[in-house]
Scaffold this motif. Sequence first.
Motif, PDB file in Angstrom:
ATOM      1  N   LEU A  63     -23.098   0.836  11.292  1.00  0.00           N
ATOM      2  CA  LEU A  63     -24.458   0.312  11.310  1.00  0.00           C
ATOM      3  C   LEU A  63     -25.320   1.036  10.281  1.00  0.00           C
ATOM      4  N   LYS A  64     -26.275   0.285   9.727  1.00  0.00           N
ATOM      5  CA  LYS A  64     -27.175   0.877   8.737  1.00  0.00           C
ATOM      6  C   LYS A  64     -28.524   0.182   8.807  1.00  0.00           C
ATOM      7  N   ARG A  65     -29.585   0.982   8.896  1.00  0.00           N
ATOM      8  CA  ARG A  65     -30.917   0.403   8.863  1.00  0.00           C
ATOM      9  C   ARG A  65     -31.175  -0.187   7.481  1.00  0.00           C
ATOM     10  N   SER A  66     -31.488  -1.449   7.435  1.00  0.00           N
ATOM     11  CA  SER A  66     -31.732  -2.057   6.128  1.00  0.00           C
ATOM     12  C   SER A  66     -32.386  -3.409   6.300  1.00  0.00           C
ATOM     13  N   ASP A  67     -33.026  -3.819   5.238  1.00  0.00           N
ATOM     14  CA  ASP A  67     -33.580  -5.166   5.149  1.00  0.00           C
ATOM     15  C   ASP A  67     -32.448  -6.095   4.709  1.00  0.00           C
ATOM     16  N   PRO A  68     -32.006  -7.035   5.562  1.00  0.00           N
ATOM     17  CA  PRO A  68     -30.868  -7.899   5.200  1.00  0.00           C
ATOM     18  C   PRO A  68     -31.055  -8.632   3.885  1.00  0.00           C
ATOM     19  N   SER A  69     -32.297  -8.936   3.529  1.00  0.00           N
ATOM     20  CA  SER A  69     -32.517  -9.665   2.280  1.00  0.00           C
ATOM     21  C   SER A  69     -32.218  -8.809   1.058  1.00  0.00           C
ATOM     22  N   ARG A  70     -32.122  -7.487   1.256  1.00  0.00           N
ATOM     23  CA  ARG A  70     -31.840  -6.587   0.143  1.00  0.00           C
ATOM     24  C   ARG A  70     -30.435  -5.998   0.241  1.00  0.00           C
ATOM     25  N   LEU A  71     -29.611  -6.575   1.105  1.00  0.00           N
ATOM     26  CA  LEU A  71     -28.249  -6.090   1.302  1.00  0.00           C
ATOM     27  C   LEU A  71     -27.335  -6.746   0.268  1.00  0.00           C
ATOM     28  N   ASP A  72     -26.812  -5.954  -0.654  1.00  0.00           N
ATOM     29  CA  ASP A  72     -25.944  -6.505  -1.708  1.00  0.00           C
ATOM     30  C   ASP A  72     -24.603  -6.953  -1.147  1.00  0.00           C
ATOM     31  N   THR A  73     -23.960  -6.076  -0.395  1.00  0.00           N
ATOM     32  CA  THR A  73     -22.688  -6.416   0.259  1.00  0.00           C
ATOM     33  C   THR A  73     -22.733  -5.899   1.684  1.00  0.00           C
ATOM     34  N   GLY A  74     -22.106  -6.612   2.576  1.00  0.00           N
ATOM     35  CA  GLY A  74     -22.078  -6.174   3.964  1.00  0.00           C
ATOM     36  C   GLY A  74     -22.392  -7.318   4.894  1.00  0.00           C
ATOM     37  N   VAL A  75     -22.713  -6.968   6.135  1.00  0.00           N
ATOM     38  CA  VAL A  75     -22.945  -7.945   7.194  1.00  0.00           C
ATOM     39  C   VAL A  75     -24.438  -8.018   7.463  1.00  0.00           C
ATOM     40  N   ALA A  76     -25.018  -9.175   7.249  1.00  0.00           N
ATOM     41  CA  ALA A  76     -26.461  -9.349   7.386  1.00  0.00           C
ATOM     42  C   ALA A  76     -26.829  -9.727   8.813  1.00  0.00           C
ATOM     43  N   GLN A  77     -28.118  -9.712   9.088  1.00  0.00           N
ATOM     44  CA  GLN A  77     -28.671 -10.263  10.318  1.00  0.00           C
ATOM     45  C   GLN A  77     -29.360 -11.584   9.976  1.00  0.00           C
ATOM     46  N   PRO A  78     -29.219 -12.629  10.824  1.00  0.00           N
ATOM     47  CA  PRO A  78     -28.351 -12.665  12.001  1.00  0.00           C
ATOM     48  C   PRO A  78     -26.879 -12.707  11.611  1.00  0.00           C
ATOM     49  N   ARG A  79     -26.013 -12.447  12.572  1.00  0.00           N
ATOM     50  CA  ARG A  79     -24.585 -12.332  12.296  1.00  0.00           C
ATOM     51  C   ARG A  79     -23.942 -13.714  12.182  1.00  0.00           C
ATOM     52  N   ALA A  80     -24.294 -14.433  11.126  1.00  0.00           N
ATOM     53  CA  ALA A  80     -23.795 -15.797  10.943  1.00  0.00           C
ATOM     54  C   ALA A  80     -22.557 -15.854  10.075  1.00  0.00           C
ATOM     55  N   GLN A  81     -22.194 -14.743   9.436  1.00  0.00           N
ATOM     56  CA  GLN A  81     -21.071 -14.755   8.511  1.00  0.00           C
ATOM     57  C   GLN A  81     -19.729 -14.655   9.244  1.00  0.00           C
ATOM     58  N   ALA A  82     -18.668 -14.808   8.495  1.00  0.00           N
ATOM     59  CA  ALA A  82     -17.304 -14.579   8.978  1.00  0.00           C
ATOM     60  C   ALA A  82     -16.677 -13.510   8.096  1.00  0.00           C
ATOM     61  N   SER A  83     -15.749 -12.770   8.655  1.00  0.00           N
ATOM     62  CA  SER A  83     -15.152 -11.666   7.899  1.00  0.00           C
ATOM     63  C   SER A  83     -14.427 -12.161   6.653  1.00  0.00           C
ATOM     64  N   ALA A  84     -13.808 -13.336   6.720  1.00  0.00           N
ATOM     65  CA  ALA A  84     -13.097 -13.856   5.548  1.00  0.00           C
ATOM     66  C   ALA A  84     -14.048 -14.067   4.377  1.00  0.00           C
ATOM     67  N   ASP A  85     -15.277 -14.518   4.663  1.00  0.00           N
ATOM     68  CA  ASP A  85     -16.261 -14.730   3.596  1.00  0.00           C
ATOM     69  C   ASP A  85     -16.692 -13.404   2.976  1.00  0.00           C
ATOM     70  N   ILE A  86     -16.879 -12.400   3.808  1.00  0.00           N
ATOM     71  CA  ILE A  86     -17.300 -11.092   3.300  1.00  0.00           C
ATOM     72  C   ILE A  86     -16.187 -10.472   2.466  1.00  0.00           C
ATOM     73  N   LEU A  87     -14.951 -10.595   2.926  1.00  0.00           N
ATOM     74  CA  LEU A  87     -13.827 -10.065   2.157  1.00  0.00           C
ATOM     75  C   LEU A  87     -13.682 -10.795   0.824  1.00  0.00           C
ATOM     76  N   ALA A  88     -13.942 -12.097   0.826  1.00  0.00           N
ATOM     77  CA  ALA A  88     -13.891 -12.853  -0.431  1.00  0.00           C
ATOM     78  C   ALA A  88     -14.953 -12.349  -1.409  1.00  0.00           C
ATOM     79  N   ASP A  89     -16.143 -12.063  -0.883  1.00  0.00           N
ATOM     80  CA  ASP A  89     -17.200 -11.515  -1.740  1.00  0.00           C
ATOM     81  C   ASP A  89     -16.786 -10.161  -2.310  1.00  0.00           C
ATOM     82  N   LEU A  90     -16.169  -9.324  -1.474  1.00  0.00           N
ATOM     83  CA  LEU A  90     -15.751  -7.999  -1.938  1.00  0.00           C
ATOM     84  C   LEU A  90     -14.661  -8.107  -3.000  1.00  0.00           C
ATOM     85  N   ARG A  91     -13.795  -9.096  -2.870  1.00  0.00           N
ATOM     86  CA  ARG A  91     -12.779  -9.322  -3.903  1.00  0.00           C
ATOM     87  C   ARG A  91     -13.431  -9.794  -5.212  1.00  0.00           C
ATOM     88  N   ASN A  92     -14.380 -10.697  -5.074  1.00  0.00           N
ATOM     89  CA  ASN A  92     -14.995 -11.290  -6.264  1.00  0.00           C
ATOM     90  C   ASN A  92     -15.735 -10.262  -7.108  1.00  0.00           C
TER      91      ASN A  92
END
Length: 722
Positions: free
Chosen positions: A515-544
């Motif tokens: 966990l990390k205190r942060s403004d989701p709109s300024r989160l470059d990589t990671g899991v934003a709020q609300p938790r609408a993402q899926a892990s496969a999408d985040i991993l794809a972003d990390l690969r890209n």
Amino acid sequence: MRGRLLLFAATIFFGCLPVHASDQWLPVREISLEVRAGSPLDFSSFLPNRPIDAGHRLTTGPKGHLAFAEAPEKPVRMLCASLAWSPASGGFPDHDGADRYARQLALHGYNIARLHFTDASLMFGRQEDFDFDPETLDRIQYLLAALKRNGIHWIFDGLSSPRGAYGGYDDRWDANGNLKLLLHLDEEAFVHWKKLQEKFMARVNPYTGIAPIHDDALALVILANENGIEFDGVVHDRPGKPPYDRVLAAPFNRWLVERYSSTEMLAKAWGGLEDDERLEAGSVKLPADRYADSPRMRDLQAFIVDVERSSAARMSKALRDLGYRGLISTYNNWPTVQTALSRRDLEAVTMNTYHDWVGGYSPGSALLQASAIADGANYMRMIAAARWLEKPFVVSEYDHLFWNRYRYEAGLVMPAYAALQGWDVLCRHGHGPIALAYGEPYPHKKSMLPYAIALDPVARAGETLAALLYRRGDIATSGITIPFAVRGEEDLGEDMQAREPERLTDLALVGRIGLKRSDPSRLDTGVAQPRAQASADILADLRNIGILPAANGTDVERGLYQSDTGEIVLDRTVGQLRVSTPSTEAAAFSSLREPVDLGLLRIERADGNGLVALSALDGPGTLADARRFLLTFATDAQNTGMIFRDSEEKVIEDFGRLPVLIRKGEVDLTLSRTAAKWKLSPVGLDGTVHSPVKSGTGPISFRLSNDTPDGPTTYFLLELEG
């Protein structure tokens, strides 16, 4: 977790007839379990414990990891010995026993110990408040000195028993009493807790010459074990009883007044109130069902967060006023969104977790016989997502419980992922992690039991492997960090039990999460709020963006996860966890449909499920160069005369008795090394090296059986010449 609180009061019945045929289950022959110095199980030569002094006081380094004061930039990994003794398990040892026990912990690779339910032991059989049993106090003080002499730091619970240091109770290990709840709300309860710290931690230890609270050996205080308000309510749930203690009603109403100021404003926010509820009269009710989502439940969560943060700050100040300099934590279980917010200002995060929880020792106690690999190591992932990044993270309790037949998995799952996550302390829970001998005359030492790992060869094999994978550092920490953004109270929903979703916590199988205190709109990589993402999408972003290697084999839909380091692969489909590092190669498997190639080690065949690991013991510590290897082979173990109520062995009728029986097993192994001469020798559970059972020249290939001429074992020594 609740079951662990109840277990010491449970009844044990001793056995009649064995469950299995004698040719499949082999009785352990060792009586002494004291590891011989210089044996293959003595890790003290390459895992030495330095003397504890001001330079070797544990502190928080600049990047949020535990470190020694003299080298704050260098993180240290602490392998923890859980010391949760009670009279039923033999209590604290005498002076000679303490010396032997502390020395054995050092030989096994432990460098920190957690004292748990110490308050219950000190007050056992006592009728007056704070009237500690003098012999128990002396034994605890001597043990602390013995641990310190062996370079083993301490973790204390400020409170373990809900009976605290009140006299006149004989249920100190039960979940009775509401002291943990009252600590948050009641002045008398707080004063009692503070006096307990003064009477025990601030008392000069005659064997060290200093009070523990001022001792460099004391690294961490957990203010009170498992003392979250919601969890305490779950523990005390009873049919027909309101879910929330009425002691919460008045402070909840006062909190609502500060937030809403009028009944009308509250009714608008909640969508209505009952006819007899008036904020001005303090008659607003607590939720009638803790599992029913509602705006009322959302505000109760926010109230609990405020109370718990204030309570932790007050107790922490009390310790600081006594002169304590070490780390402080609390709320060490229950990985919900609400408790995460309560933990956000703590100096360190501590968490407890269990796979296939067992409710007690009495006949009828049950577990699921489920594999942790099959659910993607969910018990590990739950606490990984409760961590606050940039703070030390301590696993204060974990276990994959006896009599689960897959518990060999724990020796790979937890140390491997604890290392990958870069956690600071790893503590497998039990009365004690080791025993000096089989056959001690205490009720909880007459057979293997849940929450008691010392007598279980399978659990002990896992702890041996943990010393190598985790403390020695055979597995590297992830090079990527995936933050879960936290805004604050706005992240609370209407579900009190809400936690980070499993479809996102599986990211912990690939990289470091927290966990990390942060403004989701300024989160470059990671899991934003609300938790609408899926892990496969985040991993794809990390690969890209090149953070996750393109060759990483993770395929979420197939249930295949590879760590970013390439060293760990979890395959849910085939029930395997594989580890390949320069110093250790290992696999835990529920089936072996085809050979498993780990690099140097290849597992050709197995006749059942189990754990196989090959670890370098000498030289530069790599498999490619070593001449001596520890080979670990763990299957399953049960007690003699163990009886179940069902064919699937989920419901216990009788735990049985010693001797422990190890399930017979065979594996065919090949190493991609040759030697002029090589030999394989069984190693007893006490470290004794027995006569070789295999030998050869040139290629190294053999069938390994745990049924050896000197009795069954989980360890073997492989030696190469030339």
